[in-house]
Structures are given as structure tokens and as C-alpha cells.
Enzyme design. Structure first.
Site, PDB file in Angstrom:
ATOM      1  N   SER A 202       0.580  -8.997   1.768  1.00 54.30           N
ATOM      2  CA  SER A 202      -0.879  -8.987   1.773  1.00 54.30           C
ATOM      3  C   SER A 202      -1.349  -8.825   3.212  1.00 54.30           C
ATOM      4  O   SER A 202      -0.714  -9.360   4.132  1.00 54.30           O
ATOM      5  CB  SER A 202      -1.407 -10.311   1.214  1.00 54.30           C
TER       6      SER A 202
ATOM      7  N   HIS B 291       0.841  -1.212   0.000  1.00 57.52           N
ATOM      8  CA  HIS B 291       0.000   0.000   0.000  1.00 57.52           C
ATOM      9  C   HIS B 291       0.873   1.259   0.000  1.00 57.52           C
ATOM     10  O   HIS B 291       0.619   2.214  -0.717  1.00 57.52           O
ATOM     11  CB  HIS B 291      -0.870   0.042   1.259  1.00 57.52           C
TER      12      HIS B 291
ATOM     13  N   GLN C  61      -0.331  -4.348  -8.948  1.00 54.88           N
ATOM     14  CA  GLN C  61      -0.254  -5.488  -9.882  1.00 54.88           C
ATOM     15  C   GLN C  61      -0.551  -6.803  -9.162  1.00 54.88           C
ATOM     16  O   GLN C  61      -0.961  -7.777  -9.767  1.00 54.88           O
ATOM     17  CB  GLN C  61       1.131  -5.518 -10.512  1.00 54.88           C
ATOM     18  N   LYS C  62      -0.327  -6.831  -7.869  1.00 52.48           N
ATOM     19  CA  LYS C  62      -0.634  -8.026  -7.072  1.00 52.48           C
ATOM     20  C   LYS C  62      -2.062  -8.517  -7.356  1.00 52.48           C
ATOM     21  O   LYS C  62      -2.315  -9.707  -7.437  1.00 52.48           O
ATOM     22  CB  LYS C  62      -0.458  -7.672  -5.596  1.00 52.48           C
TER      23      LYS C  62
ATOM     24  N   ARG D 287      -3.621 -10.281   4.399  1.00 56.23           N
ATOM     25  CA  ARG D 287      -4.041 -11.611   4.862  1.00 56.23           C
ATOM     26  C   ARG D 287      -2.871 -12.494   5.305  1.00 56.23           C
ATOM     27  O   ARG D 287      -3.096 -13.541   5.894  1.00 56.23           O
ATOM     28  CB  ARG D 287      -4.831 -12.333   3.765  1.00 56.23           C
TER      29      ARG D 287
HETATM   30  P1  AMP Z   1      -6.314  -3.987  -0.341  1.00 56.02           P
HETATM   31  O1  AMP Z   1      -6.174  -3.130   0.870  1.00 56.02           O
HETATM   32  O2  AMP Z   1      -5.830  -5.380  -0.151  1.00 56.02           O
HETATM   33  O3  AMP Z   1      -7.683  -3.881  -0.967  1.00 56.02           O
HETATM   34  O4  AMP Z   1      -5.304  -3.379  -1.410  1.00 56.02           O
HETATM   35  C1  AMP Z   1      -5.335  -2.015  -1.762  1.00 56.02           C
HETATM   36  C2  AMP Z   1      -4.437  -1.802  -2.945  1.00 56.02           C
HETATM   37  O5  AMP Z   1      -3.109  -2.193  -2.621  1.00 56.02           O
HETATM   38  C3  AMP Z   1      -4.853  -2.612  -4.169  1.00 56.02           C
HETATM   39  O6  AMP Z   1      -4.689  -1.828  -5.342  1.00 56.02           O
HETATM   40  C4  AMP Z   1      -3.879  -3.778  -4.139  1.00 56.02           C
HETATM   41  O7  AMP Z   1      -3.641  -4.324  -5.413  1.00 56.02           O
HETATM   42  C5  AMP Z   1      -2.637  -3.080  -3.615  1.00 56.02           C
HETATM   43  N1  AMP Z   1      -1.714  -4.060  -3.030  1.00 56.02           N
HETATM   44  C6  AMP Z   1      -1.990  -5.025  -2.125  1.00 56.02           C
HETATM   45  N2  AMP Z   1      -0.886  -5.763  -1.864  1.00 56.02           N
HETATM   46  C7  AMP Z   1       0.107  -5.254  -2.627  1.00 56.02           C
HETATM   47  C8  AMP Z   1       1.478  -5.580  -2.817  1.00 56.02           C
HETATM   48  N3  AMP Z   1       2.060  -6.577  -2.166  1.00 56.02           N
HETATM   49  N4  AMP Z   1       2.198  -4.842  -3.691  1.00 56.02           N
HETATM   50  C9  AMP Z   1       1.621  -3.827  -4.379  1.00 56.02           C
HETATM   51  N5  AMP Z   1       0.330  -3.458  -4.235  1.00 56.02           N
HETATM   52  C10 AMP Z   1      -0.415  -4.164  -3.386  1.00 56.02           C
END
Ligand code: AMP
Length: 303
Positions: free
Chosen positions: A189, A41, A152-153, A191
Site C-alpha cells: 500500500s 499497481h 482485490q486489496k 500508505r
Molecule cells: P491507489 O493508488 O491506492 O488508489 O490504488 C490504485 C489501484 O491499485 C486500486 O485498484 C487498488 O485496489 C490497487 N492496489 C493497491 N494496492 C494493491 C495491492 N497490494 N495489490 C493489488 N492491487 C493493489
């Protein structure tokens, strides 16, 4: 960059703050998140800070993108730490709505997409991408950003959001940030914290399989079934319950039999109760093959 990060909890408050920002002629970047922030993030926030005059981060654990029996109730929440992290980074506005300011009981409108969202993660998470698209469409309307940043993840998510933005004429340019990883290759992640020590030790096998397939492509292998076998073997060795291993076209996300052009090697699987995903995008041409980010040419009609 502002000295003190503003916080808004309602769309109306956000609109008031951003009207002022727009009057000053500043460009606005949006980074949508579900919180429990990690380096992935943070890299997107930094991208926004570099490319936009004013950076908005949204933090909303979107109930509509969680299916029945998924982890909505136990999704990690680290709000105080997230606020401190964003403040330190120089984020300008944190938009932290509660459920009722995003959704009402009278909501009827859906946003869904054909063909891109029903396989890969869409197959095992029915309704997931409708939930993602709905919240992202709402955020785009509430914030009206010039730029929006995704990782991109979650490659399928990024492709689908780009398609929606182009199809519905959201005048926003979507930027993709590379996947940020732990030292052993595991994609960061929120998670990952669910993993037991033993699962955490085995988790990098998914990435290792994808890397093996990418190396095979570099060495001339084009047969998608051979590439998928490499990923599957490594994940099986790591004890993953495999959800899917696919080799798809980077634009249409449809399965290919041969790796040519921009392709996405994507995998998902469970370790215990934790579902993990990862991918590698490769540009494959007559002159060779190299890892790449997926590219989105569609935004340019608003440039
Ligand atoms: P989330 O909070 O999991 O919904 O993720 C928010 C944003 O962060 C989304 O655009 C995800 O693709 C990005 N994101 C999550 N994990 C990663 C990572 N390891 N590297 C780059 N971007 C990430």
C-alpha cells in the site's frame, strides 16, 4: 506497446490521443491510480498490457475521496519515479490531470450507491465511496476504456465500481488483480511508508489473522463469529486499533452469520496514525473451501 509513453494533463488532450487509438481499432485498458506506485499497481498495469492493445494509467490524488482529517496533504507523491516506472513497463499513455481539470467549482453532480457503500470502510470514511465513484465515473467517460483494472486489496471499492458500471451502463469490463504482498504477508500500500519500524513489524498481524480464519474455514469452521474472533485476536496482539472485522457475502457485501458461497473476510484497523485494510475472499461449498478472487458476472451483457 509504444516506444515512448505519451503524457496528457487535460481531458481534452487525452480525448484527442484516444480518438486516434480508437480509429486504429485498438482496445483500451485503464488502470486508475493515485500514484506512489508499488508492485500492486504494477501488477495491474501488466494485466492491462496483456489484455489490452493500448494501456492508459491515470495518476490523480483524488481530493474527494479523502475525509476531513485524513491524509490528503501528506499522501506520498513520487511522480518522477512513477513516470519512469510506467515508461519502463510499456504503458502507452499516462493521464496526470490536475485538480482543476477534473473538478470545477460549479460541479453539482454526485454519484452514490445504496447499501454497498455505507458499511465496512464506508462507515468510518463517510463520503469516501462517493468520491471514488465520482472520479471513476469521470475517468470512464474521459477514457472510455474497454477494460479497467482494480485490485482485490480494495475489494469493497471494486465491488462498488462494478455495480456502478453495470447500473449506469458503462460498457467496460472490470478485471480484478490479486493483492500483491510483501514477503511477510503485508498487503502493499502507498500508505505503508507512514509506518514506524515498530508498526511495520506488527503490521502483518492483520494478514495473519485473516489467514488463520481462512484456514479455519478450510478445516470446516463456518461460524462467522468464530472466524471474526480469530482475526480480531491476531490484530489485537499486533496492537491494532480495530476499525472493523467482518465476514460478508462476496456479492452483496452484507454480513453473514455462516461462511457459505463466496464470502469476504475483511478487516481494517489503525497502527498509530496509519489505517490499513486487507481481506481474503473464499469460495466455500460442500466440496471444500479455497481462496478466490471476487467475481463479477455483470459485465457480460456488453461482451
Ligand atoms: P491507489 O493508488 O491506492 O488508489 O490504488 C490504485 C489501484 O491499485 C486500486 O485498484 C487498488 O485496489 C490497487 N492496489 C493497491 N494496492 C494493491 C495491492 N497490494 N495489490 C493489488 N492491487 C493493489
Amino acid at each position: 506497446m509504444t516506444l515512448k509513453m505519451k503524457k496528457a494533463t487535460s481531458p481534452a488532450e487525452t480525448a484527442r490521443i484516444l480518438a486516434e487509438v480508437r480509429r486504429e481499432g485498438l482496445s483500451i485498458g485503464l488502470v486508475p491510480t493515485m500514484g506512489a506506485l508499488h508492485e500492486g499497481h504494477i501488477s495491474l498495469v501488466k494485466m492491462s498490457l496483456e489484455r489490452s492493445d493500448y494501456t492508459v494509467v491515470s495518476l490523480f490524488v483524488n481530493p474527494k475521496q479523502f475525509g476531513e482529517g485524513e491524509d490528503l496533504d501528506k499522501y506520498p507523491r513520487t511522480e518522477d519515479r512513477d513516470v519512469a516506472t510506467l515508461e519502463e513497463l510499456g504503458c502507452d499513455l499516462l493521464f496526470m490531470p490536475d485538480r482543476d481539470s477534473i473538478y470545477t467549482d460549479t460541479d453539482r453532480t454526485k454519484v452514490s450507491i445504496s447499501s454497498l457503500g455505507d458499511h465496512l470502510c464506508g462507515a468510518s470514511r463517510p463520503g469516501h465511496f462517493d468520491g471514488v465513484l465520482l472520479v471513476v465515473a469521470k475517468l470512464f467517460n474521459m477514457v472510455n476504456p474497454d477494460h479497467a483494472f482494480f485490485g482485490q486489496k480494495d475489494a469493497q471499492q471494486a465491488v462498488i465500481i462494478q455495480r456502478m458500471a453495470a447500473d449506469l451502463d458503462f460498457p467496460v469490463r472490470i478485471f480484478l488483480g490479486p493483492t500483491v504482498r510483501e514477503a511477510d504477508g503485508l498487503a502493499m500500500s502507498s500508505r505503508n511508508r507512514y509506518l514506524t519500524d515498530d508498526e511495520r513489524n506488527r503490521a502483518p498481524r492483520m494478514r495473519a489473522g485473516l489467514v488463520a480464519a481462512a484456514e479455519a474455514i478450510t478445516n470446516g469452521e463456518r461460524d462467522a463469529s468464530m472466524l471474526k474472533k480469530l482475526v480480531t485476536a491476531s490484530m489485537t496482539e499486533g496492537g491494532f486499533e480495530i476499525d472493523y472485522v467482518e465476514c460478508v457475502d462476496g456479492g452483496t457485501l452484507q454480513p453473514v452469520t455462516s461462511a457459505n458461497g463466496t464470502i469476504l473476510l475483511a478487516a481494517a484497523g489503525k497502527l498509530g496514525r496509519t489505517r490499513l485494510i486487507d481481506n481474503i475472499a473464499m469460495k466455500v461449498g460442500p466440496e471444500g473451501a479455497a481462496e478466490t478472487l471476487l467475481e463479477f458476472p455483470e459485465w457480460s451483457r456488453y461482451e
